[in-house]
Enzyme design. Structure first.
Site, PDB file in Angstrom:
ATOM      1  N   HIS A  19      35.282  47.837  39.914  1.00 40.24           N
ATOM      2  CA  HIS A  19      33.854  47.741  40.246  1.00 40.24           C
ATOM      3  C   HIS A  19      33.555  48.426  41.579  1.00 40.24           C
ATOM      4  O   HIS A  19      32.581  49.156  41.713  1.00 40.24           O
ATOM      5  CB  HIS A  19      33.433  46.266  40.393  1.00 40.24           C
ATOM      6  CG  HIS A  19      33.415  45.469  39.128  1.00 40.24           C
ATOM      7  ND1 HIS A  19      34.072  44.267  39.002  1.00 40.24           N
ATOM      8  CD2 HIS A  19      32.797  45.684  37.935  1.00 40.24           C
ATOM      9  CE1 HIS A  19      33.861  43.775  37.788  1.00 40.24           C
ATOM     10  NE2 HIS A  19      33.098  44.618  37.126  1.00 40.24           N
ATOM     11  N   LYS A  43      28.247  34.028  28.213  1.00 38.81           N
ATOM     12  CA  LYS A  43      29.598  34.212  28.756  1.00 38.81           C
ATOM     13  C   LYS A  43      29.941  33.027  29.628  1.00 38.81           C
ATOM     14  O   LYS A  43      29.195  32.701  30.548  1.00 38.81           O
ATOM     15  CB  LYS A  43      29.633  35.472  29.623  1.00 38.81           C
ATOM     16  CG  LYS A  43      30.040  36.719  28.895  1.00 38.81           C
ATOM     17  CD  LYS A  43      30.354  37.806  29.919  1.00 38.81           C
ATOM     18  CE  LYS A  43      30.562  39.161  29.279  1.00 38.81           C
ATOM     19  NZ  LYS A  43      30.721  40.214  30.285  1.00 38.81           N
ATOM     20  N   ARG A  92      35.013  52.716  30.918  1.00 35.81           N
ATOM     21  CA  ARG A  92      36.471  52.726  30.921  1.00 35.81           C
ATOM     22  C   ARG A  92      37.050  53.438  29.711  1.00 35.81           C
ATOM     23  O   ARG A  92      37.946  54.222  29.812  1.00 35.81           O
ATOM     24  CB  ARG A  92      37.011  51.288  30.970  1.00 35.81           C
ATOM     25  CG  ARG A  92      37.074  50.715  32.338  1.00 35.81           C
ATOM     26  CD  ARG A  92      37.152  49.222  32.292  1.00 35.81           C
ATOM     27  NE  ARG A  92      35.962  48.671  31.675  1.00 35.81           N
ATOM     28  CZ  ARG A  92      35.629  47.399  31.729  1.00 35.81           C
ATOM     29  NH1 ARG A  92      36.397  46.542  32.343  1.00 35.81           N
ATOM     30  NH2 ARG A  92      34.525  46.982  31.162  1.00 35.81           N
ATOM     31  N   SER A 130      37.610  42.290  34.773  1.00 39.88           N
ATOM     32  CA  SER A 130      37.600  40.916  35.300  1.00 39.88           C
ATOM     33  C   SER A 130      38.398  40.013  34.356  1.00 39.88           C
ATOM     34  O   SER A 130      39.126  39.130  34.790  1.00 39.88           O
ATOM     35  CB  SER A 130      36.171  40.396  35.420  1.00 39.88           C
ATOM     36  OG  SER A 130      35.416  41.229  36.266  1.00 39.88           O
TER      37      SER A 130
HETATM   38  P1  ADP Z   1      29.550  43.181  31.956  1.00 40.80           P
HETATM   39  O1  ADP Z   1      29.782  41.716  31.881  1.00 40.80           O
HETATM   40  O2  ADP Z   1      28.130  43.616  31.920  1.00 40.80           O
HETATM   41  O3  ADP Z   1      30.479  44.019  31.120  1.00 40.80           O
HETATM   42  P2  ADP Z   1      31.257  43.632  34.183  1.00 40.80           P
HETATM   43  O4  ADP Z   1      31.165  42.753  35.385  1.00 40.80           O
HETATM   44  O5  ADP Z   1      32.446  43.463  33.336  1.00 40.80           O
HETATM   45  O6  ADP Z   1      29.920  43.507  33.440  1.00 40.80           O
HETATM   46  O7  ADP Z   1      31.188  45.140  34.633  1.00 40.80           O
HETATM   47  C1  ADP Z   1      30.040  45.714  35.224  1.00 40.80           C
HETATM   48  C2  ADP Z   1      30.089  47.204  35.064  1.00 40.80           C
HETATM   49  O8  ADP Z   1      31.245  47.715  35.716  1.00 40.80           O
HETATM   50  C3  ADP Z   1      30.183  47.671  33.628  1.00 40.80           C
HETATM   51  O9  ADP Z   1      29.439  48.877  33.512  1.00 40.80           O
HETATM   52  C4  ADP Z   1      31.640  47.949  33.426  1.00 40.80           C
HETATM   53  O10 ADP Z   1      31.868  48.923  32.437  1.00 40.80           O
HETATM   54  C5  ADP Z   1      32.010  48.468  34.799  1.00 40.80           C
HETATM   55  N1  ADP Z   1      33.435  48.294  35.074  1.00 40.80           N
HETATM   56  C6  ADP Z   1      34.142  47.159  35.072  1.00 40.80           C
HETATM   57  N2  ADP Z   1      35.445  47.382  35.355  1.00 40.80           N
HETATM   58  C7  ADP Z   1      35.560  48.731  35.546  1.00 40.80           C
HETATM   59  C8  ADP Z   1      36.640  49.618  35.850  1.00 40.80           C
HETATM   60  N3  ADP Z   1      37.881  49.161  35.979  1.00 40.80           N
HETATM   61  N4  ADP Z   1      36.381  50.934  35.960  1.00 40.80           N
HETATM   62  C9  ADP Z   1      35.117  51.383  35.788  1.00 40.80           C
HETATM   63  N5  ADP Z   1      34.055  50.612  35.496  1.00 40.80           N
HETATM   64  C10 ADP Z   1      34.262  49.315  35.374  1.00 40.80           C
END
Ligand code: ADP
Length: 162
Positions: A19, A43, A92, A130
């Site tokens: 992130h 969630k 990703r 996460s």
């Molecule tokens: P959501 O619950 O909306 O998927 P996340 O908290 O998992 O939200 O992620 C928020 C954003 O960050 C999303 O666009 C996700 O694709 C991106 N993201 C999460 N982890 C990574 C990573 N390792 N590399 C690039 N983008 C990421």
């Protein structure tokens, strides 16, 4: 001159280095980036919204171009409320693409003035989420390479009390 503001929405449960990588690269494109935690009732989260906001705050350590907030309801409404025009999302893998493509198209339908900017994950973080970090931490595995130090510490605390 008009300030360019982008919203980076997500669950951030908790924030990872993946992130932060997207956030820092987003700051190269925009004057301000609002990291906005979405209240998602579907969630089940490990950290409360307040805990997640605190972890983000400690992880970005006083960078004044980062604003940390949370919102309920539709992302398009939130984006309008904060006078932003752009949304940042990280990509990703192909599996992210399908969902993100649908959401971005739906959001553009709901608010034609809004654009989603996708940033590709860095090679070091394409496998970091996460969810996987929580799975490893729950069994006492090392996650220090994937999350900020404060998050690593908070994960240890969360899982040791159970
Ligand atoms: P959501 O619950 O909306 O998927 P996340 O908290 O998992 O939200 O992620 C928020 C954003 O960050 C999303 O666009 C996700 O694709 C991106 N993201 C999460 N982890 C990574 C990573 N390792 N590399 C690039 N983008 C990421």
């Amino acid at each position: 001159m008009k300030r360019r503001i982008a919203v980076y929405p997500g669950s951030f449960d908790p924030i990872t280095l993946g992130h932060i990588d997207i956030l820092m690269r987003g700051l190269e494109l925009f004057d301000k980036v609002i990291v906005a935690i979405a209240h998602n009732i579907q969630k089940k989260s490990l950290f409360t919204v307040q805990e997640r906001m605190d972890l983000i705050k400690k992880s970005v350590m006083g960078n004044e171009n980062v604003i940390i907030d949370n919102f309920e309801g539709l992302l398009v409404d939130y984006v309008k409320k904060v006078n932003a025009r752009f949304v940042i999302r990280g990509l990703r893998a192909m599996s992210d693409f399908e969902y993100e493509f649908q959401m971005a198209s739906m959001n553009r339908n709901l608010n034609i003035g809004m654009d989603t900017i996708f940033m590709m994950t860095s090679k070091d973080y394409f496998f970091v989420s996460s969810r996987t970090v929580k799975e490893v931490a729950a069994f006492g595995g090392p996650v220090g390479a994937f999350v900020p130090e404060v998050v690593e510490k908070s994960l240890k605390e969360k899982f040791s009390v159970k």
